[in-house]
Scaffold this motif. Structure first.
Motif, mmCIF file in Angstrom:
data_model
loop_
_atom_site.group_PDB
_atom_site.id
_atom_site.type_symbol
_atom_site.label_atom_id
_atom_site.label_comp_id
_atom_site.label_asym_id
_atom_site.label_seq_id
_atom_site.Cartn_x
_atom_site.Cartn_y
_atom_site.Cartn_z
ATOM 1 N N ALA A 32 53.519 -3.285 51.382
ATOM 2 C CA ALA A 32 52.909 -4.435 49.626
ATOM 3 C C ALA A 32 53.135 -5.731 50.064
ATOM 4 O O ALA A 32 53.588 -6.696 51.512
ATOM 5 C CB ALA A 32 54.452 -4.423 49.220
ATOM 6 N N GLN A 71 47.742 0.706 53.047
ATOM 7 C CA GLN A 71 48.337 1.344 53.576
ATOM 8 C C GLN A 71 47.549 1.081 55.289
ATOM 9 O O GLN A 71 46.420 0.745 54.583
ATOM 10 C CB GLN A 71 47.362 3.402 52.841
ATOM 11 N N ARG A 94 47.364 8.175 59.517
ATOM 12 C CA ARG A 94 48.667 7.346 58.436
ATOM 13 C C ARG A 94 49.277 6.239 59.643
ATOM 14 O O ARG A 94 50.688 6.911 60.053
ATOM 15 C CB ARG A 94 49.231 7.941 57.782
ATOM 16 N N THR A 114 50.472 -3.478 45.686
ATOM 17 C CA THR A 114 52.085 -2.052 46.366
ATOM 18 C C THR A 114 51.212 -1.289 47.143
ATOM 19 O O THR A 114 49.571 -1.063 47.096
ATOM 20 C CB THR A 114 52.906 -1.201 45.283
ATOM 21 N N SER A 115 51.651 -0.786 47.493
ATOM 22 C CA SER A 115 51.492 0.447 48.612
ATOM 23 C C SER A 115 50.019 0.033 49.785
ATOM 24 O O SER A 115 49.029 1.094 48.905
ATOM 25 C CB SER A 115 51.497 1.270 47.799
ATOM 26 N N SER A 173 58.315 -3.485 51.023
ATOM 27 C CA SER A 173 58.292 -2.633 49.806
ATOM 28 C C SER A 173 58.637 -4.199 48.623
ATOM 29 O O SER A 173 58.472 -4.937 49.298
ATOM 30 C CB SER A 173 59.237 -1.358 49.960
ATOM 31 N N THR A 174 58.107 -3.540 47.060
ATOM 32 C CA THR A 174 58.662 -3.864 45.945
ATOM 33 C C THR A 174 60.055 -4.086 45.814
ATOM 34 O O THR A 174 60.473 -3.314 46.534
ATOM 35 C CB THR A 174 57.896 -4.170 44.710
ATOM 36 N N ALA A 211 52.831 2.317 55.034
ATOM 37 C CA ALA A 211 52.322 1.129 53.800
ATOM 38 C C ALA A 211 53.141 0.234 53.480
ATOM 39 O O ALA A 211 54.453 0.375 54.344
ATOM 40 C CB ALA A 211 52.564 2.018 52.530
#
Length: 386
Positions: free
Chosen positions: A229, A199, A224, A196-197, A248-249, A227
């Motif tokens: 997954a 970046q 930044r 996950t995440s 995302s997850t 981000a």
């Protein structure tokens, strides 16, 4: 004529043989060989000055060992015990300081999370163990027993009531066994999870490559870029990886990974495909098992025990990704992240081979036996009320 020594040396047969053997012995220390030669030369009538010149030592050295032999014979050639510096600390004090290092600072009312050598030295003085001691002395004592109280290691007590059964099932699958029977050629074992995440950190100045006597330099400041997954499925038998990036997850992203794998060969036509997963929200509980079976009849979801992701082989692949792709994190944007992960996955699969894991049920049993000596702390529901 030089004056004769007041300490004439006369040897009996046994002494002469012993000194000759010592002078010729290859394993004897050099200083003992020189002493034997001095006495033999003195017994032959040579003067102290001549012996000193022949042995290349000071005349006082010759005089010393002539006198010592004259007084004590062969015993006089050995070194006299030296008192040396008296010990400042007793064995009991050493053991007490080591015992302090094996206690938690909080148990002694010290507002520290862990000891340092300097802290232990201060505590030893405060506790009256010693009057004064240096941090270097404490460090030397602890090093003798490999005690390092300034280091720590995280661990978690297994709280799944079916930990052994679930973990054994997964270890059996790694050994290609299911329900006590070997898997056939049409069966496959997949280890899947999400990283996950990840970046996208765009450095304010470009990363500089390494050079002679210079490390690669990565700018500290960055902007930044969001981000994403990375979801991956590892074929345990051959080590190849199928993966994808998602925003995302969750249940839907994981379903897309399953579809990507189950619609490709050899998994689409496989007899059975076992999916080993942890208890993350994307694939938790009996509902996820039923969902997998209904969507893909030849797939079977197998859950690890709670807090046992270390048994999931895909985590080994993720650790490689972390070291070789993500660190140091320097990407332009999320597209750059995804392209890099996909390219690395293709590169990895070119030479992929299964992980040589030797963790068996025997190792698991040994781990659980060691953990039985630790009693888990009571949960909030079990804590006594006032």
């Amino acid at each position: 004529m030089p004056p004769s020594s007041p300490y004439p040396i006369t040897l009996d047969a046994n002494e002469r043989v012993a000194l000759q053997r010592l002078a010729r012995r290859p394993t004897a220390s050099y200083r003992m060989v020189v002493r034997a030669r001095i006495v033999l030369a003195a017994a032959g009538g040579a003067s102290n000055t001549a012996i000193a010149a022949d042995q290349r030592v000071h005349v006082d050295t010759v005089r010393k060992w002539r006198v010592r032999f004259w007084q004590r014979r062969l015993d006089g050639l050995t070194d006299v015990p030296r008192p040396g510096r008296p010990r400042r600390f007793t064995d009991v004090q050493t053991a007490q300081v080591k015992a302090l290092a094996c206690e938690l600072p909080a148990d002694r009312g010290v507002p520290l999370s862990r000891w340092s050598a300097a802290d232990l030295a201060d505590e030893a003085v405060a506790a009256g163990v010693v009057d004064d001691i240096s941090a270097s002395t404490v460090t030397r004592w602890l090093a003798a027993d490999a005690i390092k109280p300034w280091r720590h290691r995280s661990w978690i007590f297994p709280r799944d009531p079916h930990f052994t059964a679930k973990a054994s099932t997964v270890l059996d699958l790694y050994a290609r066994i299911w329900d006590g029977r070997p898997l056939n050629d049409g069966d496959f074992v997949i280890s899947a999870d999400e990283k996950t995440s990840i970046q996208a950190r765009c450095r304010c100045h470009p990363t500089l490559p390494p050079g002679q006597t210079r490390l690669m330099r990565v700018e500290h400041e960055y902007e930044r870029g969001g981000a994403l997954a990375y979801l991956a499925a590892l074929d345990v038998a051959n080590g190849k990886v199928l993966g994808r990036c998602d925003a995302s997850t969750g249940i839907t992203p994981f379903a897309r990974l399953v579809k990507q794998v189950m619609t490709s060969e050899p998994y689409a036509s496989a007899d059975r495909v076992f999916w080993i997963v942890d208890n993350g929200s994307s694939h938790r509980g009996q509902t996820s098992i039923d969902r997998m079976a209904n969507t893909w009849p030849n797939a079977k979801l197998v859950h690890l025990p709670v807090h046992a992701s270390w048994l999931n082989q895909v985590e080994l692949y993720f650790s490689i990704v972390q070291r070789k792709v993500v660190t140091p994190n320097d990407f332009y944007d999320l597209t750059d992240v995804e392209d890099r992960l996909t390219a690395f996955q293709d590169h990895y699969n070119l030479g992929a081979r299964p992980f040589n894991r030797r963790y068996t049920e025997k190792n698991l049993d040994a781990l659980l036996k060691r953990l039985t000596i630790h009693e888990p702390l009571p949960t909030a529901a079990q804590s006594p009320t006032n």
